[in-house]
Design a protein around this motif. Structure first.
Motif, PDB file in Angstrom:
ATOM      1  N   PRO B 108      31.801  33.098  26.249  1.00  8.49           N
ATOM      2  CA  PRO B 108      30.836  32.546  25.279  1.00  8.49           C
ATOM      3  C   PRO B 108      29.793  33.580  24.826  1.00  8.49           C
ATOM      4  O   PRO B 108      29.359  33.559  23.673  1.00  8.49           O
ATOM      5  CB  PRO B 108      30.184  31.387  26.048  1.00  8.49           C
ATOM      6  CG  PRO B 108      31.233  30.955  27.023  1.00  8.49           C
ATOM      7  CD  PRO B 108      31.902  32.242  27.447  1.00  8.49           C
ATOM      8  N   CYS B 109      29.400  34.486  25.704  1.00 10.21           N
ATOM      9  CA  CYS B 109      28.465  35.549  25.297  1.00 10.21           C
ATOM     10  C   CYS B 109      29.126  36.461  24.267  1.00 10.21           C
ATOM     11  O   CYS B 109      28.482  36.911  23.312  1.00 10.21           O
ATOM     12  CB  CYS B 109      28.050  36.404  26.493  1.00 10.21           C
ATOM     13  SG  CYS B 109      27.152  35.535  27.778  1.00 10.21           S
ATOM     14  N   ILE B 110      30.404  36.739  24.470  1.00 14.65           N
ATOM     15  CA  ILE B 110      31.122  37.616  23.536  1.00 14.65           C
ATOM     16  C   ILE B 110      31.260  36.934  22.178  1.00 14.65           C
ATOM     17  O   ILE B 110      31.045  37.555  21.134  1.00 14.65           O
ATOM     18  CB  ILE B 110      32.490  38.026  24.139  1.00 14.65           C
ATOM     19  CG1 ILE B 110      32.241  38.911  25.363  1.00 14.65           C
ATOM     20  CG2 ILE B 110      33.363  38.723  23.090  1.00 14.65           C
ATOM     21  CD1 ILE B 110      33.488  39.294  26.140  1.00 14.65           C
ATOM     22  N   THR B 111      31.595  35.660  22.208  1.00 18.80           N
ATOM     23  CA  THR B 111      31.652  34.916  20.949  1.00 18.80           C
ATOM     24  C   THR B 111      30.314  35.039  20.207  1.00 18.80           C
ATOM     25  O   THR B 111      30.274  35.316  19.006  1.00 18.80           O
ATOM     26  CB  THR B 111      31.975  33.428  21.218  1.00 18.80           C
ATOM     27  OG1 THR B 111      33.291  33.346  21.769  1.00 18.80           O
ATOM     28  CG2 THR B 111      31.908  32.594  19.946  1.00 18.80           C
ATOM     29  N   ARG B 112      29.222  34.885  20.942  1.00 16.53           N
ATOM     30  CA  ARG B 112      27.907  34.925  20.297  1.00 16.53           C
ATOM     31  C   ARG B 112      27.506  36.329  19.837  1.00 16.53           C
ATOM     32  O   ARG B 112      26.669  36.481  18.962  1.00 16.53           O
ATOM     33  CB  ARG B 112      26.843  34.332  21.238  1.00 16.53           C
ATOM     34  CG  ARG B 112      26.920  32.818  21.233  1.00 16.53           C
ATOM     35  CD  ARG B 112      26.154  32.165  22.355  1.00 16.53           C
ATOM     36  NE  ARG B 112      26.402  30.730  22.332  1.00 16.53           N
ATOM     37  CZ  ARG B 112      25.694  29.861  21.626  1.00 16.53           C
ATOM     38  NH1 ARG B 112      24.671  30.265  20.893  1.00 16.53           N
ATOM     39  NH2 ARG B 112      26.002  28.575  21.627  1.00 16.53           N
ATOM     40  N   MET B 113      28.123  37.334  20.406  1.00 18.36           N
ATOM     41  CA  MET B 113      27.847  38.696  19.937  1.00 18.36           C
ATOM     42  C   MET B 113      28.704  39.080  18.742  1.00 18.36           C
ATOM     43  O   MET B 113      28.326  39.954  17.964  1.00 18.36           O
ATOM     44  CB  MET B 113      28.116  39.719  21.062  1.00 18.36           C
ATOM     45  CG  MET B 113      27.037  39.790  22.115  1.00 18.36           C
ATOM     46  SD  MET B 113      27.298  41.212  23.225  1.00 18.36           S
ATOM     47  CE  MET B 113      28.733  40.681  24.161  1.00 18.36           C
ATOM     48  N   ALA B 114      29.904  38.456  18.614  1.00 27.09           N
ATOM     49  CA  ALA B 114      30.891  39.067  17.711  1.00 27.09           C
ATOM     50  C   ALA B 114      31.728  38.091  16.901  1.00 27.09           C
ATOM     51  O   ALA B 114      32.668  38.527  16.219  1.00 27.09           O
ATOM     52  CB  ALA B 114      31.812  39.973  18.533  1.00 27.09           C
ATOM     53  N   VAL B 115      31.380  36.813  16.905  1.00 21.73           N
ATOM     54  CA  VAL B 115      32.269  35.847  16.236  1.00 21.73           C
ATOM     55  C   VAL B 115      32.450  36.176  14.746  1.00 21.73           C
ATOM     56  O   VAL B 115      33.540  35.998  14.187  1.00 21.73           O
ATOM     57  CB  VAL B 115      31.777  34.397  16.472  1.00 21.73           C
ATOM     58  CG1 VAL B 115      30.390  34.170  15.890  1.00 21.73           C
ATOM     59  CG2 VAL B 115      32.765  33.378  15.956  1.00 21.73           C
ATOM     60  N   GLY B 116      31.400  36.696  14.120  1.00 17.15           N
ATOM     61  CA  GLY B 116      31.497  37.057  12.704  1.00 17.15           C
ATOM     62  C   GLY B 116      32.436  38.241  12.502  1.00 17.15           C
ATOM     63  O   GLY B 116      33.202  38.285  11.518  1.00 17.15           O
ATOM     64  N   ASP B 117      32.385  39.192  13.399  1.00 24.34           N
ATOM     65  CA  ASP B 117      33.307  40.332  13.336  1.00 24.34           C
ATOM     66  C   ASP B 117      34.749  39.873  13.512  1.00 24.34           C
ATOM     67  O   ASP B 117      35.648  40.339  12.816  1.00 24.34           O
ATOM     68  CB  ASP B 117      32.978  41.362  14.427  1.00 24.34           C
ATOM     69  CG  ASP B 117      31.594  41.982  14.236  1.00 24.34           C
ATOM     70  OD1 ASP B 117      31.124  42.021  13.079  1.00 24.34           O
ATOM     71  OD2 ASP B 117      31.002  42.415  15.245  1.00 24.34           O
ATOM     72  N   PHE B 118      34.941  38.981  14.472  1.00 23.54           N
ATOM     73  CA  PHE B 118      36.309  38.497  14.705  1.00 23.54           C
ATOM     74  C   PHE B 118      36.824  37.787  13.444  1.00 23.54           C
ATOM     75  O   PHE B 118      37.951  38.019  13.011  1.00 23.54           O
ATOM     76  CB  PHE B 118      36.360  37.541  15.909  1.00 23.54           C
ATOM     77  CG  PHE B 118      35.946  38.167  17.228  1.00 23.54           C
ATOM     78  CD1 PHE B 118      36.171  39.512  17.485  1.00 23.54           C
ATOM     79  CD2 PHE B 118      35.334  37.407  18.221  1.00 23.54           C
ATOM     80  CE1 PHE B 118      35.794  40.096  18.703  1.00 23.54           C
ATOM     81  CE2 PHE B 118      34.951  37.981  19.439  1.00 23.54           C
ATOM     82  CZ  PHE B 118      35.180  39.329  19.680  1.00 23.54           C
ATOM     83  N   MET B 119      35.988  36.936  12.862  1.00 19.36           N
ATOM     84  CA  MET B 119      36.433  36.185  11.679  1.00 19.36           C
ATOM     85  C   MET B 119      36.817  37.132  10.545  1.00 19.36           C
ATOM     86  O   MET B 119      37.815  36.910   9.851  1.00 19.36           O
ATOM     87  CB  MET B 119      35.361  35.206  11.208  1.00 19.36           C
ATOM     88  CG  MET B 119      35.865  34.307  10.072  1.00 19.36           C
ATOM     89  SD  MET B 119      34.736  32.957   9.679  1.00 19.36           S
ATOM     90  CE  MET B 119      33.408  33.859   8.923  1.00 19.36           C
ATOM     91  N   SER B 120      36.035  38.195  10.390  1.00 26.20           N
ATOM     92  CA  SER B 120      36.287  39.091   9.254  1.00 26.20           C
ATOM     93  C   SER B 120      37.618  39.831   9.344  1.00 26.20           C
ATOM     94  O   SER B 120      38.108  40.346   8.347  1.00 26.20           O
ATOM     95  CB  SER B 120      35.134  40.106   9.138  1.00 26.20           C
ATOM     96  OG  SER B 120      35.208  41.036  10.206  1.00 26.20           O
TER      97      SER B 120
END
Lengths: 232, 232
Positions: B108-120
């Motif tokens: 969950p911490c990783i999602t909160r750091m990088a979810v926008g990067d992953f989506m892109s």
């Protein structure tokens, strides 16, 4: 001669809540060994066998003196290999992460929920030492910390989420039967249960049920421990 | 016939960052097996072998189909017992707590750091599905989450404290040599490393050194993976 275990004393001789000492007591009970407990206050370090690291638990067995709960577990598995606390070297290594998860994630939440309760149980001579070391650790006066204990309980509930998810798949950290990894977690839960009347766990929390199972082990050994107040 | 592993696809065929698929790939590499990867987008579930749970990884081996990274590890240890992923049943049970710690605390911490990067990085057709499911999970718009990523990095650093303390005593969760518990944690670290240029770990963090050691395994298998940008 029976083994001797130096355990943390509070002002009430019945009340013993040190999480590290509970690990050692559960490990001894797991092995089916018997031992004599020697309560020792925070400021009674000179009563510990020499040389010592100034911490409890200390186990004295047949001329061997072992300090540190982890080393006590290792010693017991070497000296009394029946009913192992660690089934294989890899499970012991993995339990080391469980140990640090308990110490660095769970136990700080417990301190923040109950440090004032713990202090109030101590011998008066221990209180200044306790206040100084704990306030340094939590970064605020104990009274201020206690005024925020509801928040700490929320943090604690969230920190337990990995354990809760695991309990949906197996009854103990060690699998179908409990072992040392469970006694590490139990130490923390029992510290809170015995030392503070603040309700840390909801009864419908799977972690509550897990604690119940651990309290029932060895003929209810953990359940027989004196608690500060009657607790659910 | 070589094994087939269905892996999560992004829009760039070189970029594969699913943490669960990385667990499976490291497990296969640990066993010294070879496999063919079949990239599959979030919205390409009908390309998975039938019946399926709609998730990757899926392993197809000699007529057996196994979904779920944990079940894949169990399957590999049963079918290819050499170089075990779990040394004993207790270490496997204890690894289950490591799995949920990784999934419920670290990821969950990783999602909160990088979810926008992953989506892109995703195929356009995957983005609405991804946004909807992830925003539900994080409870806010992805853009808002990304504006708070520095805070998430602090939470991540604190969440890693148990691992950091453990690394002062042994190089891997499994002990002197890595095993499946390490590949679970590696999956999370590699997900972040490949999928986002945001620097999640300081170079002087023992967890950074741990990731380096895992990247070096199997002739630098993890290190050869394509990352979104050159990273330290």
């Amino acid at each position: 001669m029976s083994m001797e275990l130096y355990d943390l004393a509070t002002a009430d001789p019945k009340l013993r809540f040190s999480p590290y000492c509970w690990r050692a007591k559960m490990a001894l009970a797991h092995k089916g060994l018997s031992w004599e407990e020697i309560p020792c206050a925070f400021t009674d370090k000179d009563r510990l066998p020499q040389p010592n690291a100034g911490t409890v638990p200390v186990l004295v067995d047949d001329g061997n003196m072992v300090s540190d709960s982890w080393k006590i577990a290792e010693y017991l598995d070497e000296r009394y290999p029946d009913k192992p606390l660690f089934a294989c070297p890899e499970s012991k290594s993995t339990a080391l992460l469980v140990k640090f998860w308990t110490e660095r994630t769970l136990q700080p939440c417990i301190t923040r929920m109950a440090v004032g309760d713990f202090m109030s149980t101590l011998h008066d001579k221990d209180k200044p030492y306790f206040r100084e070391t704990r306030e340094k650790r939590i970064g605020m006066p104990i009274e201020q910390c206690m005024s925020r204990r509801e928040q700490a309980r929320e943090t604690f509930a969230a920190a337990l989420e990995p354990l809760r998810a695991m309990l949906a798949e197996q009854p103990y950290v060690a699998g179908a039967q409990p072992a040392y990894a469970d006694y590490i977690v139990f130490g923390a839960l029992q510290w809170m249960r015995c030392g503070s009347p603040f309700p840390a766990l909801r009864k419908d929390d799977p972690v509550f049920g897990y604690r119940e199972r651990l309290l029932d082990l060895f003929d209810g050994f953990g359940r027989k421990a004196y608690c500060r107040e009657e607790l659910v």
